[in-house]
Design an enzyme around this catalytic site. Structure first.
Site, short mmCIF file in Angstrom:
data_model
loop_
_atom_site.label_atom_id
_atom_site.label_comp_id
_atom_site.label_asym_id
_atom_site.label_seq_id
_atom_site.Cartn_x
_atom_site.Cartn_y
_atom_site.Cartn_z
N SER A 1 46.79 52.05 84.80
CA SER A 1 45.82 51.05 84.33
C SER A 1 46.55 49.93 83.61
O SER A 1 47.66 50.10 83.10
CB SER A 1 44.82 51.71 83.37
OG SER A 1 44.06 50.76 82.67
N GLY B 1 32.64 55.30 91.90
CA GLY B 1 33.63 54.25 91.67
C GLY B 1 34.76 54.21 92.68
O GLY B 1 34.55 54.30 93.89
N TYR C 1 43.53 56.15 75.22
CA TYR C 1 43.41 55.86 76.65
C TYR C 1 44.69 55.23 77.18
O TYR C 1 45.19 55.62 78.24
CB TYR C 1 42.23 54.93 76.90
CG TYR C 1 42.02 54.59 78.36
CD1 TYR C 1 41.64 55.56 79.28
CD2 TYR C 1 42.23 53.29 78.83
CE1 TYR C 1 41.45 55.27 80.62
CE2 TYR C 1 42.04 52.98 80.18
CZ TYR C 1 41.66 53.97 81.06
OH TYR C 1 41.50 53.67 82.40
N GLY D 1 38.03 62.78 91.20
CA GLY D 1 37.04 61.82 90.74
C GLY D 1 36.39 61.09 91.89
O GLY D 1 36.10 59.89 91.81
N ALA D 2 36.09 61.83 92.96
CA ALA D 2 35.61 61.21 94.19
C ALA D 2 34.10 60.99 94.21
O ALA D 2 33.57 60.51 95.21
CB ALA D 2 36.01 62.06 95.40
N ASN D 3 33.42 61.31 93.12
CA ASN D 3 31.96 61.21 93.15
C ASN D 3 31.43 59.81 92.86
O ASN D 3 30.25 59.53 93.10
CB ASN D 3 31.34 62.18 92.14
CG ASN D 3 31.81 61.91 90.72
OD1 ASN D 3 32.87 62.38 90.34
ND2 ASN D 3 31.05 61.15 89.95
N GLY E 1 37.12 56.32 93.31
CA GLY E 1 37.34 57.55 94.06
C GLY E 1 36.41 57.68 95.25
O GLY E 1 36.82 58.09 96.35
#
Length: 316
Positions: A152, A26, A178, A22-24, A28
């Site tokens: 979370s 936020g 979630y 998820g590095a694209n 990440g």
């Protein structure tokens, strides 16, 4: 650990290889920028090729050492997870020092992954668990390697329905699903660490959570409800909450950066914001949830995860 640990306290990361899911965007993206700026070779695991390419350029601009690389990864598709693991092992020569399982989807409308799993459980937990297992040979080749799982605040009060984890026989609730997935992240991290210790491995499992951070991840929560009034109320509440209480991404990334780099981090640690209720603040070692410390729940989730993904867990 001090109460005021910041990015400035991160030691030189030259020679270390880090994979961030998820590095694209936020957390990440921020984590990738910081680690690349400290000299690490950062592999950005992203689902969207277009967004991944943009993120790669951003991280390249910050890099002080090895050039960052893009790894295609869709956690909602086990075939993609397997392909990504093969790619990482080939590119690194089975030498991976840190795996940060940061990616996630939040409070989505009912949906299924490519393999038929409930979307949030399948993406946030099952995809990451399979990736972790498949990358263990590379992690064992790293130097004092760490697996950092992002949990979370939503895990508080959540439970894992081991009999029906994919909500096939019960009413679906976006927030409940979630919470289950983020509790599973925490439970899995500590079960992984227990098994690594028992096997005599040098790799450790650590968990972290970012507190209440304005990442934009929760913006889709309102859209998961069909009632327009409910949707409007949730959207408004989310906007007000982020404006008044949320910390920025730079601050929210600190717990996972601490977990990935700081001296004194041990297997089974849970790194959280040190402010009131763990909502904000600089990172400290927190107390994992009772469910996350449960060895029986950890073992049961481990077995269910292996059965669902078809990935052989290692260490046994």
């Amino acid at each position: 650990m001090t109460q005021r640990w910041t990015e400035a306290d991160i030691a030189d990361q030259s020679g270390r290889t880090v994979l961030v899911t998820g590095a694209n965007s936020g957390l990440g993206l921020r984590t990738s920028q910081v680690l690349a700026g400290k000299g690490a070779r950062v592999l950005l695991a992203c689902r969207s090729a277009e967004r991944g390419a943009k993120a790669l350029e951003t991280v390249k601009a910050a890099a002080a050492g090895a050039e960052p690389e893009l790894i295609p990864l869709d956690l909602s598709e086990l075939a993609s997870v397997r392909a990504a693991a093969v790619s990482v092992r080939e590119r690194t020569g089975d030498t991976l020092d840190v795996l940060i399982t940061n990616a996630g989807v939040m409070a989505t409308a009912r949906g299924r992954t490519a393999d038929g799993f409930e979307l949030q459980f399948g993406t946030n937990h099952l995809g990451h668990a399979a990736l972790t297992w498949l990358l263990l040979p590379a992690l064992r080749g790293g130097r004092h390697a760490r697996v950092v799982a992002l949990s979370s605040l939503a895990a508080v009060g959540a439970r894992i329905d081991l009999e029906d984890p994919n909500a096939e026989h019960r009413r679906y609730n976006p927030a409940t699903a979630y919470g289950q997935s983020k509790l599973a992240n925490q439970v899995f991290a500590f079960e992984l660490d227990r098994r690594l210790r028992a096997a005599g491995d040098d790799v450790i499992g650590v968990a972290a959570h970012p507190g209440y951070t304005a990442t934009g991840l929760g913006s889709g929560m309102a859209r998961s409800y069909t009632n327009p009034i409910v949707r409007s109320v949730i959207a408004g509440g989310h906007k007000i909450g982020e404006t008044l209480f949320a910390q920025n991404v730079r601050q929210g990334a600190l717990p996972q950066l601490y977990a990935a780099t700081a001296d004194g981090v041990e297997g089974g640690d849970y790194i959280v914001p040190g402010g009131l209720g763990g909502m904000r603040g600089n990172p400290v070692k927190g107390r994992p949830l009772p469910a996350a410390r449960s060895e029986s729940l950890g073992a049961a989730l481990w077995d269910v995860t292996a059965k669902l993904t078809g990935v052989t867990p290692d260490p046994a």
